[in-house]
Write an enzyme that holds these catalytic residues in place. Structure first.
Site, short mmCIF file in Angstrom:
data_model
loop_
_atom_site.label_atom_id
_atom_site.label_comp_id
_atom_site.label_asym_id
_atom_site.label_seq_id
_atom_site.Cartn_x
_atom_site.Cartn_y
_atom_site.Cartn_z
N ASP A 197 0.77 -1.20 0.09
CA ASP A 197 0.38 -0.51 -0.43
C ASP A 197 1.14 1.15 -0.20
O ASP A 197 1.40 1.63 0.52
CB ASP A 197 -1.38 -0.41 0.98
CG ASP A 197 -1.75 1.29 1.51
OD1 ASP A 197 -1.16 2.01 0.15
OD2 ASP A 197 -3.10 1.23 2.18
N HIS A 202 0.42 8.13 3.70
CA HIS A 202 0.93 7.49 4.81
C HIS A 202 2.87 7.84 4.49
O HIS A 202 3.51 7.19 5.37
CB HIS A 202 1.11 5.44 4.73
CG HIS A 202 -0.51 5.95 4.82
ND1 HIS A 202 -1.08 5.80 5.68
CD2 HIS A 202 -0.87 5.18 3.67
CE1 HIS A 202 -2.08 5.46 5.62
NE2 HIS A 202 -2.07 4.83 4.20
N ILE A 217 0.50 9.26 8.37
CA ILE A 217 -0.15 8.47 8.90
C ILE A 217 -0.50 7.48 9.16
O ILE A 217 0.36 7.00 7.49
CB ILE A 217 -1.93 8.65 9.16
CG1 ILE A 217 -2.53 8.19 7.82
CG2 ILE A 217 -2.66 10.41 9.56
CD1 ILE A 217 -4.67 8.22 8.04
N GLY A 220 -4.04 2.09 8.27
CA GLY A 220 -5.43 1.31 9.64
C GLY A 220 -5.20 -0.01 9.72
O GLY A 220 -5.06 -1.25 10.29
#
Length: 293
Positions: A197, A202, A217, A220
């Protein structure tokens, strides 16, 4: 953009074959923070090919060539109206991994995905899309079922059902039976993204700022993997084969460097969990449930 209902329920993928090896398994374990202490002999088998073990939630990334948290993006059969979701307004809602067999350290599998539900929250309130991907092995036997929900914020009002979506697991109201802390690395997202990903949210401070975040961030699904790591450490004595399924709902972002506290409740084979960042008073994972074999 438009969702056509009930046509969307006919979306499915052609079977697609993929393979992974020990390097992929070890990279995932490193990505969720295992092996930070090379002298930790309980975590070492997850990051070292001698007696290699597989973190169950690695199933979310091992088919990295297939798009989507739950696997390949479904396609519409001929003769149906294709539903087009506004992916700029999409948030990953929930994730569940069921392992019908423990994952091997390497293998070749076939994945086939389909849309199993679409729920209309109303005009301006978004939609929930539920996708499912099933892995089968070379014998045609089912190995894993991955289910993911997507909250499409810009796609409400398409005329589908407003009720009937699976209810999230309710964690016990008593105090947690135990809690485990994990401090994430400042570069955790840069490492985890190598699992497949590469969303710049990110990794790129400019992209994160445009999205309203002070810094990139954590994925998840990385936080999701850390909650599975908590169950391995606190409940199964690092035996991944005890875990049949692991599911959770994403509720707030984690920033690399945060310390994540995973609260756990044990009720027989059902392990409920939630995760929070105490320093910010944020619950980042809700409605978690691990089912043991």
């Amino acid at each position: 953009m438009a969702i056509y209902y009930p046509d969307i329920l006919d979306q499915k993928t052609a079977p697609r074959t993929f393979s992974y090896g020990d390097k992929d398994v070890m990279l995932y374990a490193l990505g969720v923070g295992m092996g930070a202490d090379p002298m930790n002999t309980q975590e070492l088998p997850f990051v070292y090919e001698k007696g290699l073990k597989v973190v169950p939630t690695a199933a979310t990334v091992l088919a990295a060539g297939l798009r989507g948290a739950a696997g390949p993006a479904p396609e519409m059969p001929a003769g149906h109206r294709p539903s087009q979701i506004n992916f700029l307004m999409v948030v990953h809602g929930e994730q569940k991994v069921e392992l019908h067999k423990p994952l091997s350290a390497s293998g070749t599998y076939t994945a086939q995905g389909r849309t199993v539900g679409a729920y209309d929250k109303g005009e301006g309130k978004g939609a929930v899309i539920l996708n499912e991907t099933i892995w089968t092995d070379e014998k045609g036997e089912k190995v894993a079922t991955l289910t993911g929900s997507t909250f499409a914020r810009g796609d409400g009002g398409f005329g589908g059902p407003s009720e009937g979506a699976p209810e999230p697991h309710a964690v016990p109201t008593r105090a947690p039976d135990l809690s485990v802390d994990f401090t994430t690395r400042e570069d955790q997202a840069l490492l985890y993204r190598l699992n497949g990903d590469r969303n710049p949210l990110h990794s790129d401070p400019d992209v994160a700022a445009k999205a309203g975040f002070p810094r990139p961030i954590l994925h998840g699904l990385c936080t999701y993997g850390i909650t599975c790591r908590a169950v391995l450490q606190a409940i199964t004595d690092f035996d991944p084969d005890q875990i049949y399924s692991h599911q959770a709902r994403f509720s707030a972002p984690v920033f690399p460097g945060d310390t994540i506290t995973v609260d756990l409740w044990k009720d027989g084979k059902n392990i409920s969990f939630e995760a929070r960042v105490k320093a910010r008073g944020a619950t980042v994972i809700k409605n978690g449930l691990t089912v043991l074999r």
